[in-house]
Design an enzyme around this catalytic site. Structure first.
Site, PDB file in Angstrom:
ATOM      1  N   LYS A 162      20.779 -36.798 -31.994  1.00  0.00           N
ATOM      2  CA  LYS A 162      21.134 -36.951 -33.228  1.00  0.00           C
ATOM      3  C   LYS A 162      20.955 -35.658 -34.095  1.00  0.00           C
ATOM      4  O   LYS A 162      20.984 -34.495 -33.684  1.00  0.00           O
ATOM      5  CB  LYS A 162      20.539 -38.281 -33.636  1.00  0.00           C
ATOM      6  CG  LYS A 162      20.830 -39.370 -32.947  1.00  0.00           C
ATOM      7  CD  LYS A 162      20.046 -40.476 -33.453  1.00  0.00           C
ATOM      8  CE  LYS A 162      18.844 -41.011 -32.838  1.00  0.00           C
ATOM      9  NZ  LYS A 162      18.447 -42.383 -32.681  1.00  0.00           N
ATOM     10  N   ASP A 200      14.557 -47.944 -30.868  1.00  0.00           N
ATOM     11  CA  ASP A 200      14.906 -49.085 -31.676  1.00  0.00           C
ATOM     12  C   ASP A 200      15.614 -50.011 -30.836  1.00  0.00           C
ATOM     13  O   ASP A 200      15.903 -51.191 -31.207  1.00  0.00           O
ATOM     14  CB  ASP A 200      15.813 -48.552 -32.742  1.00  0.00           C
ATOM     15  CG  ASP A 200      17.035 -47.394 -32.398  1.00  0.00           C
ATOM     16  OD1 ASP A 200      16.964 -47.118 -31.002  1.00  0.00           O
ATOM     17  OD2 ASP A 200      17.935 -47.035 -33.156  1.00  0.00           O
TER      18      ASP A 200
HETATM   19  P1  ADP Z   1      19.347 -45.280 -37.963  1.00  0.00           P
HETATM   20  O1  ADP Z   1      20.405 -44.991 -36.651  1.00  0.00           O
HETATM   21  O2  ADP Z   1      18.684 -43.981 -38.440  1.00  0.00           O
HETATM   22  O3  ADP Z   1      18.555 -46.347 -37.910  1.00  0.00           O
HETATM   23  P2  ADP Z   1      21.483 -46.763 -39.270  1.00  0.00           P
HETATM   24  O4  ADP Z   1      21.455 -47.765 -38.376  1.00  0.00           O
HETATM   25  O5  ADP Z   1      21.591 -47.064 -40.669  1.00  0.00           O
HETATM   26  O6  ADP Z   1      20.210 -45.691 -39.190  1.00  0.00           O
HETATM   27  O7  ADP Z   1      22.823 -45.832 -38.890  1.00  0.00           O
HETATM   28  C1  ADP Z   1      23.332 -44.629 -39.770  1.00  0.00           C
HETATM   29  C2  ADP Z   1      24.518 -44.433 -39.322  1.00  0.00           C
HETATM   30  O8  ADP Z   1      25.449 -45.501 -39.795  1.00  0.00           O
HETATM   31  C3  ADP Z   1      25.034 -43.081 -39.959  1.00  0.00           C
HETATM   32  O9  ADP Z   1      25.441 -42.123 -39.232  1.00  0.00           O
HETATM   33  C4  ADP Z   1      26.243 -43.336 -41.071  1.00  0.00           C
HETATM   34  O10 ADP Z   1      27.226 -42.714 -40.697  1.00  0.00           O
HETATM   35  C5  ADP Z   1      26.587 -44.725 -40.234  1.00  0.00           C
HETATM   36  N1  ADP Z   1      26.858 -45.644 -41.435  1.00  0.00           N
HETATM   37  C6  ADP Z   1      26.261 -45.953 -42.766  1.00  0.00           C
HETATM   38  N2  ADP Z   1      27.008 -46.869 -43.454  1.00  0.00           N
HETATM   39  C7  ADP Z   1      27.962 -47.129 -42.540  1.00  0.00           C
HETATM   40  C8  ADP Z   1      28.919 -48.018 -42.779  1.00  0.00           C
HETATM   41  N3  ADP Z   1      29.317 -48.619 -44.201  1.00  0.00           N
HETATM   42  N4  ADP Z   1      30.167 -48.077 -41.796  1.00  0.00           N
HETATM   43  C9  ADP Z   1      30.040 -47.398 -40.897  1.00  0.00           C
HETATM   44  N5  ADP Z   1      29.118 -46.723 -40.407  1.00  0.00           N
HETATM   45  C10 ADP Z   1      28.125 -46.243 -41.579  1.00  0.00           C
HETATM   46 MG    MG Z   2      17.589 -47.898 -37.385  1.00  0.00          MG
END
Ligand code: ADP
Ligand code: MG
Length: 465
Positions: A162, A200
């Site tokens: 990432k 996760d």
């Molecule tokens: P992490 O993977 O850090 O736990 P998330 O599950 O919130 O975090 O995922 C973050 C990713 O989701 C980012 O790459 C972002 O581009 C994408 N993202 C955020 N909001 C949306 C949305 N409304 N629709 C699709 N993708 C999204």
């Molecule tokens: Mg997460």
């Protein structure tokens, strides 16, 4: 008479630039076959060192049974967000308080010491703000990067993925680095002990399994893409632990690296190659780069840019606008654009305004939405092919798949597209359900910590010091 290029309609010309996103069922089946082979290579002791998909055993041998209790801290470092959580588990009831903290990019690309000092700072702030000073709380750490686990609370980072590339962390035990950072804080009123490190996908599965005994697979569709599942020890050639009951262990597949050896090159488009070339880890995480939230918006942007260069879209767009800059088209835009259901294209126009495209037509909006649907459907179908491979491997009549991540959560069609595609790809008679896992990383890490503490109590009671 064959059509000459000049005679092709505008739509036929567009199609020529995006047809690589449309893959047949036969192609998805070939992807499944390859994935199955690569996963088996990862599981075998004699081929694991060469395998892209590392299939890490997690040391999590059992899913929660609903009798877990206690108060825990949890950390969630996922790629986009960093959170500290306090989780109180009382059998089926779970109460969560959490705080999200920003990780600035200079820290994501800085040194490990800076990263863990920052994490330690956030923990101390959380503890102060939640009146938890002088309380000794076990901590479950959701650390969502590929790690080789040597125990439940000992995990060496294999590589960063990432947006992260912190110096001095690869091959190190991240629990040790966190404990050292806490020591550097030199405060006696804050005591934490990491009792479990999970990623996760594992947290997501644990969290959903707390309420659903049929849950066997965890899937992440967020910044990255990854999956875990419960595997019989007899299939885990890598396993070096004991073979006591239950003879199973959760495997963190780290399947995002599928394709790093070139086996997926036959489905990659020019846009996938360009995205990879300009990424911080070229040649790595090929499957993930075709699917997850960190990359999907950029794939759409590259296709839109190409069409625009070819004179097929945004005829009079300003070349300086965001559309022509790397990383400026976010995956959330794809969700917003695909939520337009009529000819007014309200969301699409709002996105185009936001990225500075001017003088667009309704036809442009239609084309933009079309490209989004192609790229997101390919992502949903590729992750479905991955899930169908694991569902067929487990071969259980009924199964729940726990899913977490903003892409799955917020994209308007992901769930439905996936359900349809998996149905098409799984062996006849196997039933499945995709279940959104609420706060998988927070609750899941706390549950792993709870199970670990329960086992520790049992052990201490059996053999008093
Ligand atoms: P992490 O993977 O850090 O736990 P998330 O599950 O919130 O975090 O995922 C973050 C990713 O989701 C980012 O790459 C972002 O581009 C994408 N993202 C955020 N909001 C949306 C949305 N409304 N629709 C699709 N993708 C999204
Ligand atoms: Mg997460």
């Amino acid at each position: 008479m064959p059509t000459t290029p000049e005679k092709l309609s505008k739509y036929e010309k567009i199609e020529a630039f995006v047809r690589g996103f449309k893959l047949s069922s036969l192609t998805y089946k070939r992807v499944m076959h390859l994935l199955n082979e690569e996963m088996n290579n990862g599981l075998r002791a004699n081929s694991n060192h060469l395998a892209d998909i590392k299939m890490f055993p997690t040391f999590v041998r059992a899913l929660p049974d609903g009798s877990e209790k206690g108060k825990f801290l949890a950390l969630d470092l996922g790629g986009t967000n960093f959170r500290v959580l306090m989780v109180v588990i009382n059998e089926r009831d779970v109460d969560i308080q959490s705080q999200t903290y920003l990780i600035p990019q200079r820290i994501m690309l800085g040194t490990g010491v800076q990263l863990f000092d920052h994490i330690a700072d956030c923990i101390c702030r959380f503890i102060r703000d939640h009146d938890l000073k002088n309380v000794r709380l076990p901590l479950g750490f959701t650390f969502s990067f590929p790690c080789k686990q040597e125990g439940l609370a000992k995990a060496r980072l294999s590589k960063w993925t990432k947006g992260f590339r912190c110096e001095g962390v690869v091959n190190e035990d991240i629990c040790y680095l966190l404990h050292e950072a806490m020591k550097r804080k030199n405060t006696t009123s804050v005591e934490v002990e990491v009792v479990a490190v999970v990623n996760d996908a594992v947290g997501t599965l644990m969290s959903a399994a707390h309420n659903d005994r049929n849950c066997e697979i965890g899937l992440i569709l967020g910044t990255g893409c990854n999956a875990c599942y419960m595997e019989s020890l007899e299939n885990v050639g890598l396993w070096e632990g004991d073979y006591e009951h239950p003879a199973q262990v959760l495997i963190n597949t780290e399947w995002g690296a599928f394709g790093d050896n070139g086996c997926l090159d036959f489905i990659r488009t020019e846009y996938d190659r360009e995205l990879d070339t300009y990424s911080i880890n070229p040649g790595k995480q090929i499957y993930e780069k075709m699917i997850s939230g960190m990359y999907m918006g950029e794939i759409v942007r590259l296709a839109l840019e190409r069409l625009s260069m070819e004179g097929l879209l945004f005829e009079s767009a300003d070349r300086d606008c965001e559309l022509f800059h790397r990383g400026r088209f976010f995956t959330k835009y794809v969700s917003e654009i695909e939520s337009d259901h009529d000819e007014f294209f309200r969301n699409t126009k709002q996105v185009l305004d936001e990225i500075g495209v001017t003088n667009y037509t309704s036809e442009d909006c239609k084309i933009v939405k079309y490209i989004c649907t192609l790229v997101s459907a390919r992502a949903a179908f590729l992750s479905s092919a991955g899930l169908a491979t694991v569902i067929n491997k487990l071969n259980k009549p009924e199964m729940t798949i726990a899913v977490d991540g903003s892409l799955y959560r917020f994209h308007p069609r992901f769930h439905n597209l996936m359900t349809l595609k998996i149905q098409e790809l799984v062996n006849h008679g196997l039933k499945f359900k995709l279940q959104l896992s609420h706060d998988g990383s927070g609750k899941g890490a706390a549950l792993v910590a709870a199970v670990a503490m329960r086992l520790r109590d049992i052990k201490e009671n059996q053999c008093p010091a």
